[in-house]
Every structure is written in C-alpha cells, then in structure tokens.
Design a protein around this motif. Structure first.
Motif, short mmCIF file in Angstrom:
data_model
loop_
_atom_site.label_atom_id
_atom_site.label_comp_id
_atom_site.label_asym_id
_atom_site.label_seq_id
_atom_site.Cartn_x
_atom_site.Cartn_y
_atom_site.Cartn_z
N ASP A 58 -1.99 19.07 10.78
CA ASP A 58 -0.68 19.59 11.19
C ASP A 58 0.32 18.47 10.99
N SER A 59 0.98 18.48 9.85
CA SER A 59 1.87 17.39 9.49
C SER A 59 3.28 17.57 10.02
N GLY A 60 3.57 18.76 10.54
CA GLY A 60 4.94 19.04 10.98
C GLY A 60 5.87 19.41 9.85
N HIS A 61 5.35 19.51 8.63
CA HIS A 61 6.15 19.89 7.46
C HIS A 61 5.50 21.14 6.85
N GLU A 62 6.20 22.24 6.87
CA GLU A 62 5.63 23.52 6.44
C GLU A 62 5.35 23.59 4.94
N GLN A 63 6.33 23.19 4.13
CA GLN A 63 6.21 23.39 2.70
C GLN A 63 4.96 22.71 2.10
N PRO A 64 4.69 21.43 2.38
CA PRO A 64 3.51 20.80 1.78
C PRO A 64 2.21 21.47 2.22
N ARG A 65 2.12 21.86 3.49
CA ARG A 65 0.88 22.48 3.95
C ARG A 65 0.70 23.87 3.34
N GLY B 133 0.81 -1.21 0.00
CA GLY B 133 0.00 0.00 0.00
C GLY B 133 0.85 1.26 0.00
N ARG B 134 1.93 1.24 0.74
CA ARG B 134 2.83 2.40 0.78
C ARG B 134 3.55 2.59 -0.56
N ARG B 135 3.92 1.49 -1.18
CA ARG B 135 4.57 1.60 -2.49
C ARG B 135 3.58 2.16 -3.52
N HIS B 136 2.33 1.74 -3.41
CA HIS B 136 1.29 2.29 -4.29
C HIS B 136 1.17 3.80 -4.09
N ARG B 137 1.09 4.21 -2.82
CA ARG B 137 1.00 5.64 -2.52
C ARG B 137 2.20 6.39 -3.05
N ASP B 138 3.39 5.87 -2.82
CA ASP B 138 4.61 6.55 -3.26
C ASP B 138 4.67 6.68 -4.78
N TRP B 139 4.20 5.65 -5.48
CA TRP B 139 4.21 5.72 -6.94
C TRP B 139 3.34 6.87 -7.43
N TYR B 140 2.15 7.01 -6.82
CA TYR B 140 1.23 8.03 -7.31
C TYR B 140 1.60 9.43 -6.82
N VAL B 141 2.29 9.54 -5.70
CA VAL B 141 2.86 10.83 -5.32
C VAL B 141 3.93 11.23 -6.35
N GLY B 142 4.77 10.27 -6.72
CA GLY B 142 5.78 10.55 -7.74
C GLY B 142 5.17 10.88 -9.09
N GLU C 54 2.50 10.62 8.12
CA GLU C 54 2.82 10.82 6.71
C GLU C 54 1.80 11.72 6.01
N ALA C 55 1.09 12.52 6.81
CA ALA C 55 0.09 13.41 6.23
C ALA C 55 0.70 14.43 5.28
N TYR C 56 1.97 14.74 5.48
CA TYR C 56 2.62 15.71 4.60
C TYR C 56 2.62 15.23 3.15
N LEU C 57 2.66 13.91 2.95
CA LEU C 57 2.60 13.39 1.59
C LEU C 57 1.23 13.66 0.97
N ARG D 247 -7.08 6.88 -3.96
CA ARG D 247 -6.67 5.92 -2.95
C ARG D 247 -5.38 6.36 -2.26
N ALA D 248 -4.45 6.90 -3.02
CA ALA D 248 -3.20 7.38 -2.45
C ALA D 248 -3.46 8.57 -1.51
N LEU D 249 -4.34 9.47 -1.91
CA LEU D 249 -4.69 10.61 -1.06
C LEU D 249 -5.33 10.13 0.24
N GLU D 250 -6.24 9.19 0.12
CA GLU D 250 -6.93 8.68 1.31
C GLU D 250 -5.94 8.05 2.28
N LEU D 251 -5.03 7.23 1.77
CA LEU D 251 -4.05 6.58 2.64
C LEU D 251 -3.15 7.61 3.31
N ALA D 252 -2.66 8.57 2.52
CA ALA D 252 -1.72 9.55 3.08
C ALA D 252 -2.39 10.45 4.11
#
Length: 745
Positions: A451-458, A366-375, A416-419, A405-410
């Motif tokens: 609040d993902s702890g990552h400023e740039q994505p938010r 599932g994480r590899r699926h998410r990472d592929w679609y983020v990429g 990993e909400a920043y993704l 599906r990738a959005l929902e998982l992230a």
C-alpha cells in the motif's frame, strides 16, 4: 623457429619444465578454443602457466560429478575453471553461470536457466524446469562466484545432481558447497616462475618491460603470486618502474595489514593489492570507483554520468575519469547487443562499496541509481511502440541486473514503494514480450501487495499482474488482480486503469472460451482507449484479441479486417511484436479459407518475429498452427514432428493452449489427421522425435520447411471447409502418393 627454441621460449615465458611438457602442449599455452556447445567465453588474452593445476582439475572432472575450485579472491579460480571446462566439455556442452551479479538467493535457479537459454512462464518451480531440460543430456555447469549464495547453490546443486544423471558441476568460489560427493580442488597462488612469466606477458601486452629479472621476481614475491595483484602491477609499469612499484607496495602492506587481525593472511594480501591500486588513483578516480560500486552489473557511460556525477565529481569529468579506471584495469569494456558496456570485477566492486559507505554517500548514490533505472524503464516502455523494439529488448536484457537492484531498493522502502510499483508495471512489455513471465510475476506480486498511498502505480501493477497470470494459465490469480484493479479504478475514476482492466478481463474470457463476453469486453475496452487517446502495443493487442474472438465465432472476414488494420498501423509505426499476433490470426483465417500456402507464408513471418523477441507464447502458437498447415499440405509426418516440438515448449509457457477448446481445435484436428494417415504407433514415433528438438532447433526446422514450395492445392483437402469451431469437424486427408508424408527427416 626450431622446436628447441620454441620450447626454450615457452619455458622462459610460462615457467614450465620438461616434465610438464607432455601434460601442457604448446596449444595450451596460448588462447583456448571455446567448445562447440555451451556459452564459455573466448579467452581475451593468453593463459599463462597452471599446467599442473589444469591437468589435475581435468583429472578431477573425469572422476567426480561435483568439483569445487576454492581459494582466495584474485587467485585465478575462474580462469582455470573455464580453461578446464573447455577441455572437458561433455556432449551437450559446458555452460557458465555467472552468479556474482545475483544478490537474491531466490534467483539462483533463474540465473542457471538464463545461462542455459531457458525461459519458463509457468508457476512450476524453476528447479523442475531445469530438471526437464537436463533429462537425457550430458552437461557441465560452471557455477562461478557462488560464495555469497552458498546455501541456495548447495541446495540446487544437490537436487540437480540427485535427479539429473548426465550432469556435472564445476563450482568456483571461496568456500566449499559442502554437498555429498563434492571433490575440493584448492588453488594456491602462482609459483615464482609462473608469476614472473605472467608479469612479463601482461607487461608486453601493455608494450612495456617488466624490468630485470631480479626486480620482477621481488615484485611477484611481494604480491604473493596472486594473478590479480600481478596484473594490476603490470598495468602500472607504463608509469612506474618495478622498483618504484616495490616502494609503494611497501607502504600499502604496512597500511592495510593491521585492519583485520582475524582475517586469513591471503585475504589480507588480496585487500592489500586492491588497496594499493586504489591508493595510486587520483581523488576523482577513487570517488568514481566508489560510486560505480552501486551498479549490480554492466553499465553504460550515460548511466555512470547521471548516477556518479555531482558532489565533488562533475558529470562532465566522468568520461575522463572512467577512461583512467579502464587503463588501470579497475574496469573492463565489452561490446554487447545494447552497445558498449563497462564492468567492474566483483572483488573491486566490494572494495569500492566499502569506501562508498565510509563517505556516507551510499544512500544518495543508491537513490540516483534507482531513479536512473526507473527513468530508463519509462523511456523504454514509451519507445516500445516504435521501430526500435529490438533495440529496447536488447537494452532491457543488458540492464536486467541493475533493474533488479532498483526494484529491490524501491520495494523495500515503504515511503517510495510507489516507484517499485511503477517500475514493475512499466516493464510489462519485457515480462510479456521477451520471455520473462515468471520473473515479472515475482516482482508484480510483491508490488501489488504494498500500500504505497499512490493509486496509479499500484493499479498499473495490478493489471499487468493480471495479464501475466492469464498468459501463465492461472485464471484465478488473474481474475482476482483484474477485479481489484477495476474496483479501485472505478472508485478513483481512473479511466486509463479501467480500460486496461476491462481489456485484460476480455482476454481472460477469450481463453476461457466465453466468446460473447470476450467480444463485449474487448469492444468496450477499445472504445475506452479511443476516448482517452491511447494508442500503443497493448491497444493493438486488444484489437487482435477481438479479431480472434470473431474468428472463433466463424466471422473470418471481420477477423481479417481487424488484423489487416493492426498490421497497417504496425507497419506505419515500426511495431513488430503486436504484429506477430496479428499475423497469427491472419494465418488462422487463411487456413480456414482454404489457402494453406498463404497461411504458411504468414506463419513464417509470425514465427520469425516471435522467436527474435524470445516470445515463447507467440512462437509456440505459431508452431501449433504451422503443424496443422503442414498436415493440410500432405506432410503429416512432419506435422507430427512439429506437434512434438510444440508439446515440449508448452510446459515452459503455462497451461497448453490455455486449456481453451477453441485454441486447441487446430491441434486436435492436426493430431486426428496425422494419426489416421500414420497410425498411432508411427504418429507417436514422429511426435517423440519432435519432442527431442530444442526451441531454436524446432524453429529452424519449421522455418526451413517453410522455405520449400507449398504442396499442391489438391492436397488441401478439407481445409477448404469452414474454420474449426470449439471441436474439430474436418475429416482427415491422406496424401495418396506420400504414404502420410514419411519424408520427415
């Protein structure tokens, strides 16, 4: 071949008797034609048997507004329903809504809108958009695979049937919707003759024999007449004889029937058929089947290799193993605008998901699926500013179920909400440029709350949310998001986010008619973009919006200079989306300078581009200005038709013309001119005529008119005066020879 011989062959192949012949003509024993209107798919192979059921379902559709075909998975519900829908399609067509890929009940309305080709950028509930579309139409909706969304589907169907009298619904699932007025149509497995006929036909398609009649009948009996099981068996007849299949099927039945004692027998039978097919796979094929279940919709080979490769299945082997699954009908291949894609039936996907969970590998895959679609989204965003914009739009459209599906998982994993924030923001070009404002806002609001702890994505999610809200006409939400983005960007010294926040705040001032502030902010944002070396479609849109601010303040030469520069850069980079908005401003300036012929040529190019991207905002702006140009050329009746068409489109975008007096000035001038020439009664008649046009039809009409010679310059009248300001100042001009352009057809 004589009629008697043809009937003899039909009886042998399709298992029908002479009493069925009247209800099942020869043309219904093969491939069905898709009705003239709708989106029903063409049948890929012959429809076998089911003559009595088809006639019965057709009668049910003739007597009830809601018919639900129920039965076990693999019994052939969808195939029968689509055949009946093609037969019974009403005046405005039969439309299939494929619900199997939809996981979130909130997206049932969106799935129906997608199937009908609708887009809605407003904050209005999607159900209201559907009701507006269905008003006055006779439509058959085929809701296919709703059982996992039964509550949401039942609620939507009840509301639509209550308020749209021309609507019929044919639902297809494993259970009833339990809605008032529902007629159930239970579908049983095939009778033995029809089951054998199906096996023989499918075996012939594989260029193999189904064996002698005795073995074929025994095999079909053991498969309980389920079409899915029979077709899987036919796919194996090239390797195993019917006798060998029977022997293996014995083993499968004994292995699987003891698993769920509380399940209905037909459910155990379907599971047996799938489990038997699974057992015939090699270990690598089983592993790939399980891992492919992570995809929520169609996928391509590269995605399969990345997501499913490794840990016992080298990526280099995925192609060969995938080919084997295709040969066994576990997967199907389809050609789309985004290229070749592979699809797994939902029933087979669910079976694979159970095996994936049993291996303990579901989380990793599932994480590899998410990472592929983020990429993928990252690459698409970068490649949007290129000649491949049309390809990118088609690719993201095809990948939407997997991106969801990738959005929902992230967005459901706090660490990993920043993704998810990054993914929602990176898809800005799709939400804004391809007619997905409403869905984009859904994901962006979820992302911005975290609040993902990552400023740039938010920060990216915030400025994109502000952008989407502006285009929807929700200035309050837009201002809140952009102000927060700017505060945080200044706090962490993020120059990129600050430039985007300032840019979109300038855009907000533009639609709020505060031209001096808009110009100040937009110029400042352009300077910031230059300082950080940013050049993309957003930067070009900044320059277009600055040009619009100058045009609204009467400086047409400067507006033209800015937009000609944008057009040059777009042509150099193959960028088409931002180019359409530059063309709109150039057309506005051409009309204001008294050259309606040039304005029409520019608007034709603009409208074609916006419509190709499904950019409803760009299309409706072009249509509004096209109406004024048409009136200027003396065709005031046709101008009223185009205004009516635009009126119908605006509710799906948001606040008409953003509620801006400057953007509204051409509309008011066109209306005033048309009313004076036609009179109020005839103007409203032509306007209503335009309001009956669908989006595609309205665009075709506007472009068709654009192909005709422009009216003589003598008809330009007051367009030779200055450009409109916040309120129209031009005097209406009538054509002395056309009586107000009554030739609108």
């Amino acid at each position: 071949m004589t009629v008697r011989r043809r009937w003899s062959c039909a009886k042998r192949l399709y298992g029908v008797n002479t009493l069925q012949y009247a209800a099942c003509p020869m043309r219904d024993l093969g491939y069905a034609a898709t009705p003239a209107h709708g989106n029903l798919p063409l049948e890929p192979d012959p429809f076998v048997g089911r003559c009595e059921e088809l006639a019965g379902l057709s009668r049910a559709l003739g007597a009830a507004r809601l018919v639900t075909v129920t039965g076990t998975g693999g019994v052939g519900k969808s195939r029968l329903a689509l055949r009946a829908a093609a037969r019974c399609a009403p005046r405005d067509g039969a439309w299939r809504v494929e619900l199997a890929p939809v996981r979130d009940p909130e997206f049932v309305d969106h799935a129906v809108m997608e199937a009908l080709g609708l887009t809605d950028h407003t904050t209005r509930p999607p159900c209201e958009t559907l009701l507006r579309h269905l008003a006055g139409r006779r439509v058959l909706l085929v809701l296919d695979g709703f059982e996992h969304l039964v509550d949401a589907c039942a609620s939507l169907v009840a509301e639509l049937l209550r308020r749209a009298p021309g609507l019929q619904v044919l639902a297809v699932g494993r259970r009833a919707l339990s809605v008032t007025g529902e007629t159930l149509f239970p579908l049983a497995p095939l009778g033995e003759d029809e089951a054998v006929a199906l096996l023989e036909v499918r075996a012939a398609q594989h260029a193999v024999s189904a064996g002698d009649g005795r073995e074929a009948r025994a095999l079909c009996r053991r498969l309980d007449g389920l079409p899915l099981a029979i077709e899987l068996a036919a796919g194996r007849l090239g390797t195993l004889s019917p006798g060998q299949l029977l022997e293996r099927l014995d083993d499968r039945f004994r292995l699987l029937t003891g698993g769920c004692r509380d399940a209905l027998p037909r459910h155990r039978t379907l599971r047996t058929a799938i489990g038997w097919s699974h057992e015939l796979c090699t270990p690598e094929e089983r592993l790939l089947w399980a891992r492919l279940s992570v995809f929520a919709g169609p996928f391509d080979l590269e995605a399969a290799e990345y997501v499913c490769g490794g840990n016992g299945l080298p990526a280099a082997h995925v192609l060969d193993v995938l080919t084997a699954l295709l040969a066994q009908s576990v997967l199907t291949r389809e050609e789309t605008a985004a290229g070749a894609r592979y699809r797994m039936l939902d029933t087979l996907r669910a079976y694979g998901a159970e095996w994936l969970a049993a291996t303990g590998d579901a989380e990793r895959v599932g994480r590899r699926h998410r990472d592929w679609y983020v990429g993928l989204a990252t690459w698409c965003e970068l490649d949007w500013f290129s000649p491949r914009q049309s390809e990118i739009a088609a690719r993201v459209e095809a990948e939407l179920p997997n991106l969801r599906r990738a959005l929902e998982l992230a967005l459901t994993e706090p660490e990993e909400a920043y993704l998810g924030q990054f993914l929602a923001g990176s898809l800005w070009f799709y939400w804004v440029g391809c007619g997905r404002l409403s869905e984009g806002r859904h994901w962006l609001e979820r992302a911005a709350r975290l609040d993902s702890g990552h400023e740039q994505p938010r920060l990216k999610a915030l400025w994109v949310l502000g952008y989407v809200a502006i285009l929807q006409g929700d200035t309050t939400a837009a201002l809140a998001a952009l102000q927060e983005c700017r505060r945080e960007a200044e706090r962490v010294a993020n120059g990129t986010a600050l430039a985007y926040a300032e840019h979109r705040t300038g855009c907000l001032a533009l639609v709020a008619d505060d031209m001096p502030r808009a110009e100040t902010l937009l110029r400042s944002a352009l300077d910031r973009y230059g300082e950080i070396g940013e050049l993309n479609s957003n930067v070009l849109m900044n320059q277009v919006e600055l040009a619009m601010a100058r045009a609204f303040q009467g400086d047409l030469p400067e507006a033209v200079r800015l937009c000609e520069d944008v057009r040059r850069i777009c042509d150099d980079h193959g960028e088409r989306w931002a180019r359409t908005y530059a063309l709109y401003v150039l057309a506005y300036a051409a009309w204001g300078e008294g050259d309606p012929g040039r304005a029409r040529a520019l608007l034709t190019d603009c409208l074609e581009g916006a419509h190709a991207f499904r950019d409803l905002l760009g299309a409706v702006l072009a249509l509004e200005l096209m109406a004024l140009v048409t009136a200027t050329e003396g065709e005031v009746a046709e101008a009223a038709v185009l205004q009516g068409a635009a009126d119908r489109m605006w509710p799906s975008v948001g606040l008409p013309l953003f509620g801006s007096a400057h953007y509204n000035a051409p509309h008011e001038l066109c209306e005033a001119r048309a009313r004076e020439c036609l009179g109020d009664e005839r103007y409203e008649e032509y306007r209503r005529k335009g309001a009956r046009l669908g989006r595609d039809e309205a665009v075709r009409r506007a472009l068709r008119r654009s192909g005709e010679p422009a009216a003589a310059s003598a008809r330009r009248g007051p367009a030779q005066q200055a450009a409109p300001s916040a309120a129209p100042t031009h005097e209406p001009a009538a054509s002395p020879t056309r009586k107000g352009g009554e030739t609108a057809g």
